[in-house]
Design a protein around this motif. Structure first.
Motif, PDB file in Angstrom:
ATOM      1  N   GLU A  62       9.199   5.035  -2.238  1.00  0.00           N
ATOM      2  CA  GLU A  62       9.224   4.235  -1.013  1.00  0.00           C
ATOM      3  C   GLU A  62       8.272   3.048  -1.079  1.00  0.00           C
ATOM      4  N   ASP A  63       7.091   3.229  -1.680  1.00  0.00           N
ATOM      5  CA  ASP A  63       6.140   2.118  -1.782  1.00  0.00           C
ATOM      6  C   ASP A  63       6.691   1.018  -2.684  1.00  0.00           C
ATOM      7  N   GLU A  64       7.293   1.414  -3.783  1.00  0.00           N
ATOM      8  CA  GLU A  64       7.860   0.433  -4.710  1.00  0.00           C
ATOM      9  C   GLU A  64       9.042  -0.302  -4.085  1.00  0.00           C
ATOM     10  N   LEU A  65       9.821   0.395  -3.259  1.00  0.00           N
ATOM     11  CA  LEU A  65      10.948  -0.252  -2.592  1.00  0.00           C
ATOM     12  C   LEU A  65      10.457  -1.285  -1.590  1.00  0.00           C
ATOM     13  N   VAL A  66       9.400  -0.970  -0.859  1.00  0.00           N
ATOM     14  CA  VAL A  66       8.809  -1.941   0.067  1.00  0.00           C
ATOM     15  C   VAL A  66       8.341  -3.178  -0.691  1.00  0.00           C
ATOM     16  N   ARG A 107       4.596  -0.166   7.975  1.00  0.00           N
ATOM     17  CA  ARG A 107       4.559   0.543   9.265  1.00  0.00           C
ATOM     18  C   ARG A 107       5.893   1.221   9.552  1.00  0.00           C
ATOM     19  N   GLU A 108       6.992   0.534   9.254  1.00  0.00           N
ATOM     20  CA  GLU A 108       8.312   1.120   9.508  1.00  0.00           C
ATOM     21  C   GLU A 108       8.538   2.355   8.644  1.00  0.00           C
ATOM     22  N   VAL A 109       8.120   2.290   7.377  1.00  0.00           N
ATOM     23  CA  VAL A 109       8.304   3.433   6.482  1.00  0.00           C
ATOM     24  C   VAL A 109       7.415   4.597   6.910  1.00  0.00           C
ATOM     25  N   GLU A 110       6.200   4.309   7.327  1.00  0.00           N
ATOM     26  CA  GLU A 110       5.313   5.376   7.784  1.00  0.00           C
ATOM     27  C   GLU A 110       5.864   6.041   9.043  1.00  0.00           C
ATOM     28  N   THR A 149      13.626   3.521   4.574  1.00  0.00           N
ATOM     29  CA  THR A 149      13.957   3.298   3.173  1.00  0.00           C
ATOM     30  C   THR A 149      15.465   3.169   2.981  1.00  0.00           C
ATOM     31  N   ALA A 150      16.248   3.885   3.783  1.00  0.00           N
ATOM     32  CA  ALA A 150      17.699   3.734   3.693  1.00  0.00           C
ATOM     33  C   ALA A 150      18.115   2.317   4.058  1.00  0.00           C
ATOM     34  N   ARG A 151      17.497   1.750   5.091  1.00  0.00           N
ATOM     35  CA  ARG A 151      17.816   0.363   5.476  1.00  0.00           C
ATOM     36  C   ARG A 151      17.444  -0.614   4.367  1.00  0.00           C
ATOM     37  N   LEU A 152      16.274  -0.431   3.769  1.00  0.00           N
ATOM     38  CA  LEU A 152      15.840  -1.340   2.701  1.00  0.00           C
ATOM     39  C   LEU A 152      16.753  -1.231   1.483  1.00  0.00           C
ATOM     40  N   ALA A 153      17.120   0.006   1.138  1.00  0.00           N
ATOM     41  CA  ALA A 153      17.997   0.182  -0.013  1.00  0.00           C
ATOM     42  C   ALA A 153      19.377  -0.408   0.244  1.00  0.00           C
TER      43      ALA A 153
END
Length: 333
Positions: free
Chosen positions: A191-195, A217-220, A227-231
């Protein structure tokens, strides 16, 4: 066959501490272990331990102690170099926390880098998957993985599907050049790498520190949905699929057909996270090679990653180590 590339192999030195790590304090070690590693080597070790034909490509000097630590039954294609593998130091404590110190290593010459590309092209002929894993050697161009992908797809008659497990420029350039080299079939960030990837790929006029803070903040607040939205912003336009590992929150898989989340199996006590992400990628490739559907590929990835996290030091999961508990998988909107 599954081919892995480890451009920056490492000797993993893992030290187990009797108590929690406290900066500035003297600690007593309960054990120490040294393994031939690097992300691609780790993936190959898990695949080999699961009786899948694999070939690990890496630069390797004839007098490097790294060679003596490799499993002699693991098939490798060594590209000659005078540079020795770097060292990684991992400190694991009784609470299951892992602190890592990764050294940069010695730069490889341009001739070695060209030979490495040629070796991957030769190894990829007839392979099912090619996994490009880990950091780049010191001084190597940031587009090395993009160069490898272009060469494989241009020079191999039936090129394998390609997975990339990397961060920074090594991954960013692969995605930025997708129009020229084609979309890769899988990426495997956490998740950190995706951000950080989302920030790196943002428009030049974006306030990147502010964007990074907002995404963190959103991931936390909601790691699965965020993470699904970012991916989904990357899949399927820039990459064909993304396997995102979320630690204790399991993992998600996003492809052109949907989004799935898998939790972790009950009863798994984390002893060391070293190699857990590499094992997850290996599990995914194993399941894909067996023709499994997306949900089962994700479930197998989590099963292998959880198994390695439950092992001490730098041990990697074998089929005998896999947890038998249920791993719930659900489709997300």
């Amino acid at each position: 066959m599954i081919v892995t590339l480890t451009a920056n192999p490492a000797l993993d030195r893992t030290i187990a501490l009797d108590s929690a790590l406290v900066p500035g304090e003297v600690h007593r070690a309960s054990s120490a272990q040294e393994d031939a590693a690097g992300k691609g080597v780790n993936v190959a070790r898990v695949l080999h331990g699961s009786a899948v034909e694999t070939l690990a490509v890496l630069p390797l000097a004839a007098d490097d102690p790294f060679a003596a630590l490799l499993d002699p039954t693991l098939a490798i294609r060594a590209v000659p170099t005078t540079a020795h593998a770097r060292a990684n130091i991992a400190l694991t404590d009784a609470a299951g926390e892992t602190t890592k110190i990764n050294l940069a290593g010695t730069p490889l010459g341009d001739d070695v880098l060209r030979a490495l590309v040629d070796a991957v092209v030769a190894a990829s002929d007839g392979a099912d998957w090619l996994a490009l894993c880990g950091s780049l050697p010191a001084g190597a161009p940031g587009d090395l993985y993009a160069t490898v992908i272009h060469a494989v797809r241009a020079r191999v008659a039936h090129p394998p599907r390609i997975a990339v497990d990397a961060t920074g420029p090594a991954l960013e350039t692969v995605l930025a050049q997708a129009d020229e080299i084609g979309a890769v079939d899988l990426i495997k960030p956490n998740e950190d790498e995706l951000v950080q990837l989302a920030v790196d790929l943002s428009a030049p006029d974006v306030d990147r520190p502010a964007l990074h803070s907002r995404l963190v903040r959103e991931v936390e607040a909601d790691p699965i949905a965020a993470t699904a939205r970012l991916a989904r912003e990357l899949v399927p336009g820039t990459v064909r699929a993304a396997l995102v590992t979320l630690g204790g929150d399991g993992a998600i898989l996003v492809d052109a057909h949907g989004v799935w989340h898998a939790g972790i199996p009950a009863g798994v006590d984390v002893l060391s996270t070293v190699g857990a992400g590499d094992s997850s990628l290996a599990g995914y490739l194993l399941a894909d090679r067996a023709g499994a559907a997306p949900a089962e590929r994700l479930r197998t990835a989590v099963r292998y990653g959880s198994a390695t996290a439950a092992l001490p030091g730098t041990r990697l999961a074998t089929p005998a180590d896999l947890p038998t508990g249920d791993i719930p998988v659900r489709a997300l909107d």
